[in-house]
Design a protein around this motif. Structure first.
Motif, PDB file in Angstrom:
ATOM      1  N   PRO A  20       0.806  -1.225   0.000  1.00 40.56           N
ATOM      2  CA  PRO A  20       0.000   0.000   0.000  1.00 40.56           C
ATOM      3  C   PRO A  20       0.836   1.271   0.000  1.00 40.56           C
ATOM      4  CG  PRO A  20       0.184  -0.839   2.227  1.00 40.56           C
ATOM      5  CD  PRO A  20       0.932  -1.808   1.349  1.00 40.56           C
ATOM      6  N   PHE A  21       2.161   1.120   0.051  1.00 45.71           N
ATOM      7  CA  PHE A  21       3.039   2.282   0.147  1.00 45.71           C
ATOM      8  C   PHE A  21       3.671   2.666  -1.182  1.00 45.71           C
ATOM      9  CE2 PHE A  21       3.737  -0.331   4.071  1.00 45.71           C
ATOM     10  CZ  PHE A  21       2.802   0.343   4.848  1.00 45.71           C
ATOM     11  N   ALA A  22       3.422   1.892  -2.232  1.00 44.70           N
ATOM     12  CA  ALA A  22       4.053   2.158  -3.518  1.00 44.70           C
ATOM     13  C   ALA A  22       3.726   3.588  -3.964  1.00 44.70           C
ATOM     14  CB  ALA A  22       3.581   1.149  -4.560  1.00 44.70           C
ATOM     15  N   SER A  23       4.749   4.354  -4.227  1.00 45.61           N
ATOM     16  CA  SER A  23       4.540   5.761  -4.581  1.00 45.61           C
ATOM     17  C   SER A  23       5.008   6.088  -5.989  1.00 45.61           C
ATOM     18  CB  SER A  23       5.273   6.671  -3.582  1.00 45.61           C
ATOM     19  OG  SER A  23       6.659   6.375  -3.564  1.00 45.61           O
ATOM     20  N   GLY A  24       5.507   5.080  -6.705  1.00 44.36           N
ATOM     21  CA  GLY A  24       6.067   5.346  -8.029  1.00 44.36           C
ATOM     22  C   GLY A  24       5.064   5.907  -9.009  1.00 44.36           C
ATOM     23  N   THR A  25       3.790   5.507  -8.878  1.00 41.93           N
ATOM     24  CA  THR A  25       2.779   5.973  -9.825  1.00 41.93           C
ATOM     25  C   THR A  25       1.954   7.125  -9.252  1.00 41.93           C
ATOM     26  OG1 THR A  25       1.222   4.309  -8.994  1.00 41.93           O
ATOM     27  CG2 THR A  25       2.597   3.708 -10.882  1.00 41.93           C
ATOM     28  N   PRO A  29      -6.272  -7.540 -10.852  1.00 43.56           N
ATOM     29  CA  PRO A  29      -5.152  -6.780 -10.272  1.00 43.56           C
ATOM     30  C   PRO A  29      -5.456  -5.297 -10.285  1.00 43.56           C
ATOM     31  CG  PRO A  29      -4.627  -7.482 -12.504  1.00 43.56           C
ATOM     32  CD  PRO A  29      -5.932  -8.135 -12.153  1.00 43.56           C
ATOM     33  N   SER A  30      -4.909  -4.595  -9.294  1.00 46.68           N
ATOM     34  CA  SER A  30      -5.123  -3.159  -9.181  1.00 46.68           C
ATOM     35  C   SER A  30      -3.906  -2.537  -8.513  1.00 46.68           C
ATOM     36  CB  SER A  30      -6.381  -2.871  -8.346  1.00 46.68           C
ATOM     37  OG  SER A  30      -6.433  -1.527  -7.936  1.00 46.68           O
ATOM     38  N   PRO A  31      -3.556  -1.294  -8.874  1.00 38.12           N
ATOM     39  CA  PRO A  31      -2.412  -0.632  -8.228  1.00 38.12           C
ATOM     40  C   PRO A  31      -2.630  -0.397  -6.733  1.00 38.12           C
ATOM     41  CG  PRO A  31      -2.998   0.478 -10.279  1.00 38.12           C
ATOM     42  CD  PRO A  31      -4.100  -0.483  -9.983  1.00 38.12           C
ATOM     43  N   THR A  32      -3.886  -0.299  -6.301  1.00 38.16           N
ATOM     44  CA  THR A  32      -4.167   0.068  -4.910  1.00 38.16           C
ATOM     45  C   THR A  32      -4.877  -1.026  -4.117  1.00 38.16           C
ATOM     46  OG1 THR A  32      -6.264   1.084  -5.592  1.00 38.16           O
ATOM     47  CG2 THR A  32      -4.324   2.503  -5.506  1.00 38.16           C
ATOM     48  N   TRP A  33      -5.144  -2.179  -4.718  1.00 34.21           N
ATOM     49  CA  TRP A  33      -5.917  -3.208  -4.019  1.00 34.21           C
ATOM     50  C   TRP A  33      -5.543  -4.580  -4.551  1.00 34.21           C
ATOM     51  CZ3 TRP A  33      -9.430  -6.796  -6.033  1.00 34.21           C
ATOM     52  CH2 TRP A  33     -10.176  -7.499  -5.088  1.00 34.21           C
ATOM     53  N   ARG A  34      -5.552  -5.568  -3.655  1.00 39.30           N
ATOM     54  CA  ARG A  34      -5.364  -6.950  -4.070  1.00 39.30           C
ATOM     55  C   ARG A  34      -6.208  -7.847  -3.181  1.00 39.30           C
ATOM     56  NH1 ARG A  34       0.201 -10.611  -4.359  1.00 39.30           N
ATOM     57  NH2 ARG A  34      -0.674 -12.227  -5.714  1.00 39.30           N
ATOM     58  N   GLU A  35      -6.820  -8.860  -3.776  1.00 38.32           N
ATOM     59  CA  GLU A  35      -7.659  -9.780  -3.009  1.00 38.32           C
ATOM     60  C   GLU A  35      -6.810 -10.478  -1.957  1.00 38.32           C
ATOM     61  OE1 GLU A  35     -11.100 -10.531  -2.116  1.00 38.32           O
ATOM     62  OE2 GLU A  35     -11.279 -10.550  -4.301  1.00 38.32           O
ATOM     63  N   GLN A  36      -7.165 -10.276  -0.690  1.00 34.64           N
ATOM     64  CA  GLN A  36      -6.381 -10.883   0.386  1.00 34.64           C
ATOM     65  C   GLN A  36      -6.666 -12.375   0.501  1.00 34.64           C
ATOM     66  OE1 GLN A  36      -7.692  -8.306   3.538  1.00 34.64           O
ATOM     67  NE2 GLN A  36      -6.003  -6.879   3.204  1.00 34.64           N
ATOM     68  N   VAL A  37      -7.920 -12.714   0.659  1.00 33.78           N
ATOM     69  CA  VAL A  37      -8.355 -14.116   0.696  1.00 33.78           C
ATOM     70  C   VAL A  37      -9.547 -14.287  -0.230  1.00 33.78           C
ATOM     71  CG1 VAL A  37      -9.333 -15.953   2.121  1.00 33.78           C
ATOM     72  CG2 VAL A  37      -7.490 -14.530   3.035  1.00 33.78           C
ATOM     73  N   GLY A  38     -10.587 -13.521   0.035  1.00 33.00           N
ATOM     74  CA  GLY A  38     -11.815 -13.619  -0.740  1.00 33.00           C
ATOM     75  C   GLY A  38     -12.871 -14.376   0.037  1.00 33.00           C
ATOM     76  N   LEU A  39     -13.727 -13.643   0.767  1.00 28.71           N
ATOM     77  CA  LEU A  39     -14.761 -14.297   1.563  1.00 28.71           C
ATOM     78  C   LEU A  39     -15.654 -15.221   0.725  1.00 28.71           C
ATOM     79  CD1 LEU A  39     -16.140 -14.653   4.294  1.00 28.71           C
ATOM     80  CD2 LEU A  39     -17.472 -12.579   3.807  1.00 28.71           C
ATOM     81  N   PRO A  40     -16.024 -14.851  -0.513  1.00 32.40           N
ATOM     82  CA  PRO A  40     -16.818 -15.784  -1.316  1.00 32.40           C
ATOM     83  C   PRO A  40     -16.121 -17.127  -1.538  1.00 32.40           C
ATOM     84  CG  PRO A  40     -16.927 -13.595  -2.258  1.00 32.40           C
ATOM     85  CD  PRO A  40     -15.877 -13.536  -1.184  1.00 32.40           C
ATOM     86  N   LEU A  41     -14.797 -17.111  -1.709  1.00 33.97           N
ATOM     87  CA  LEU A  41     -14.063 -18.369  -1.863  1.00 33.97           C
ATOM     88  C   LEU A  41     -14.202 -19.220  -0.613  1.00 33.97           C
ATOM     89  CD1 LEU A  41     -10.724 -17.157  -3.493  1.00 33.97           C
ATOM     90  CD2 LEU A  41     -12.537 -18.468  -4.607  1.00 33.97           C
ATOM     91  N   VAL A  42     -14.040 -18.589   0.543  1.00 32.64           N
ATOM     92  CA  VAL A  42     -14.139 -19.311   1.813  1.00 32.64           C
ATOM     93  C   VAL A  42     -15.525 -19.901   1.979  1.00 32.64           C
ATOM     94  CG1 VAL A  42     -14.093 -19.007   4.318  1.00 32.64           C
ATOM     95  CG2 VAL A  42     -12.334 -17.943   2.896  1.00 32.64           C
ATOM     96  N   GLU A  43     -16.545 -19.113   1.678  1.00 29.35           N
ATOM     97  CA  GLU A  43     -17.917 -19.607   1.844  1.00 29.35           C
ATOM     98  C   GLU A  43     -18.238 -20.707   0.838  1.00 29.35           C
ATOM     99  OE1 GLU A  43     -20.442 -16.415   4.137  1.00 29.35           O
ATOM    100  OE2 GLU A  43     -20.412 -15.971   1.991  1.00 29.35           O
TER     101      GLU A  43
END
Length: 377
Positions: free
Chosen positions: A120-125, A279-293
């Motif tokens: 979350p700290f990437a500042s290059g863009t 994929p997104s510069p500011t977000w990434r799926e951590q686990v995915g609650l729908p997958l767990v369910e």
């Protein structure tokens, strides 16, 4: 069960400090170690009926610090350090507890559950100087919180590796463990053999969850599997697009914001669950609650490498696509592969642990000061 308490001060010796509170947190809270929950905001899916029996305190960062410092807290769970929106509140609470320790000599055990797997700290863009400076400050603050933690549990290997890469080694006194964020079998899951070729999407009707790619891929899936059915469960800005496909294709059903009981029924009747995280510069799926369910009901997962569970899923017979996540043909092929595999619900359920991974992590985080189930028995 007693009614919920909207307390002025946390009443229990364990406190969970959350940035936001949602239905999934409330469901978990009834199973985790008894704790007061201090939160800043509630999410759109907050179910008031699930607050029964919980000790909830809503407070902003400054008031939260004051209230926690006045409480009898012995163990404090904080949001993970890579959740940058929570850092100000966490830092204020930890500073207040440090001040209290000077006066009382009582040290609070601070714990955290880690699933963050993006930088979350990437500042290059970042085009603005203010943004770049803010991210640098957040990294410094995150490292301070990281070094204060007494116990951590990583829910995925990806999270463990991300923290080591971004924040460096934890404090020498920190106890660390990795427990996969996997569910156990849902108590209402019927299991059984190979289900009809129903594919379910569960979650936000949004681009980052891959709904546009799924809508584009579905006609190709139907060409190869004419008897396949698609059920879309959720809500969000792309609801008109979902309804447009359902209007044009009678194999598609859309249910907006369905009840939890309905979600469980659909999952229990579906062969495949799709969470096509983008994929997104500011977000990434951590686990995915729908997958767990979906796993907890015996669904075969179809997903991308974005989720922190990707390695486990691939090793246990689910479909993790390594191709272009924006490609509808890649998704269509992945769904077709999962349908053709004809995996039984029982075989999916057999791979799950006997104890839910989040519950096992909680036992590790709150023991020995508190025990998740012995103290509440």
């Amino acid at each position: 069960m007693s009614p919920s308490r909207r307390s002025a001060v946390p009443r229990l010796p364990a406190v969970r400090l959350y940035e936001s509170l949602r239905t999934a947190h409330l469901e978990r809270a009834h199973q985790l170690a008894p704790a007061s929950i201090v939160h800043r905001v509630t999410r759109y899916d907050f179910d008031e009926s699930l607050t029964e029996g919980l000790d909830l305190v809503q407070a902003g960062p400054v008031r939260a610090a004051w209230l926690v410092a006045r409480s009898r807290v012995r163990v404090l769970e904080v949001n993970e350090p890579l959740m940058t929106s929570s850092l100000p509140a966490t830092a204020l609470v930890l500073a207040a507890l440090a001040g209290r320790r000077v006066l009382t000599r009582r040290r609070v055990t601070v714990v955290s559950y880690l699933i963050g797997n993006a930088d979350p700290f990437a500042s290059g863009t970042a085009p603005r100087l203010r943004t770049r400076l803010r991210r640098r400050a957040e990294r410094v603050l995150a490292r301070l919180v990281w070094r204060r933690l007494d116990r951590v549990v990583s829910g995925t290997d990806s999270a463990r590796e991300t923290y080591a890469r971004l924040l460096g080694p934890s404090s020498p006194r920190t106890s660390a463990a990795t427990i996969p964020a996997l569910p156990t079998r849902h108590p209402e899951a019927r299991g059984g053999g190979v289900r009809p070729p129903t594919v379910v999407f569960l979650g936000a009707f949004a681009e980052r969850k891959g709904l546009p790619v799924l809508l584009a891929a579905w006609p190709a899936v139907r060409e190869e599997h004419p008897d396949a059915r698609l059920v879309l469960l959720g809500k969000g800005p792309l609801e008109p697009d979902a309804r447009a496909l359902a209007d044009a294709d009678d194999s598609v059903t859309v249910e907006v914001d369905p009840a939890r009981s309905r979600i469980h029924d659909v999952l229990d009747a579906s062969r495949v669950l799709v969470l096509w995280s983008q994929p997104s510069p500011t977000w990434r799926e951590q686990v995915g609650l729908p997958l767990v369910e979906g796993l907890s009901h015996g669904c075969t997962a179809v997903t991308t490498t974005e989720t922190g569970l990707a390695d486990w899923l691939e090793a246990h017979g689910h479909v993790v696509a390594h191709g272009d996540p924006a490609s509808s043909s890649v998704l269509a092929h992945s769904i077709g592969s999962a349908l053709d595999a004809g995996r039984s619900a029982d075989s999916v359920l057999a791979d799950l642990p006997e104890l839910d991974g989040r519950l096992a992590a909680d036992d590790r985080l709150f023991t020995p000061e508190l025990s998740a189930r012995e103290d509440s028995a």
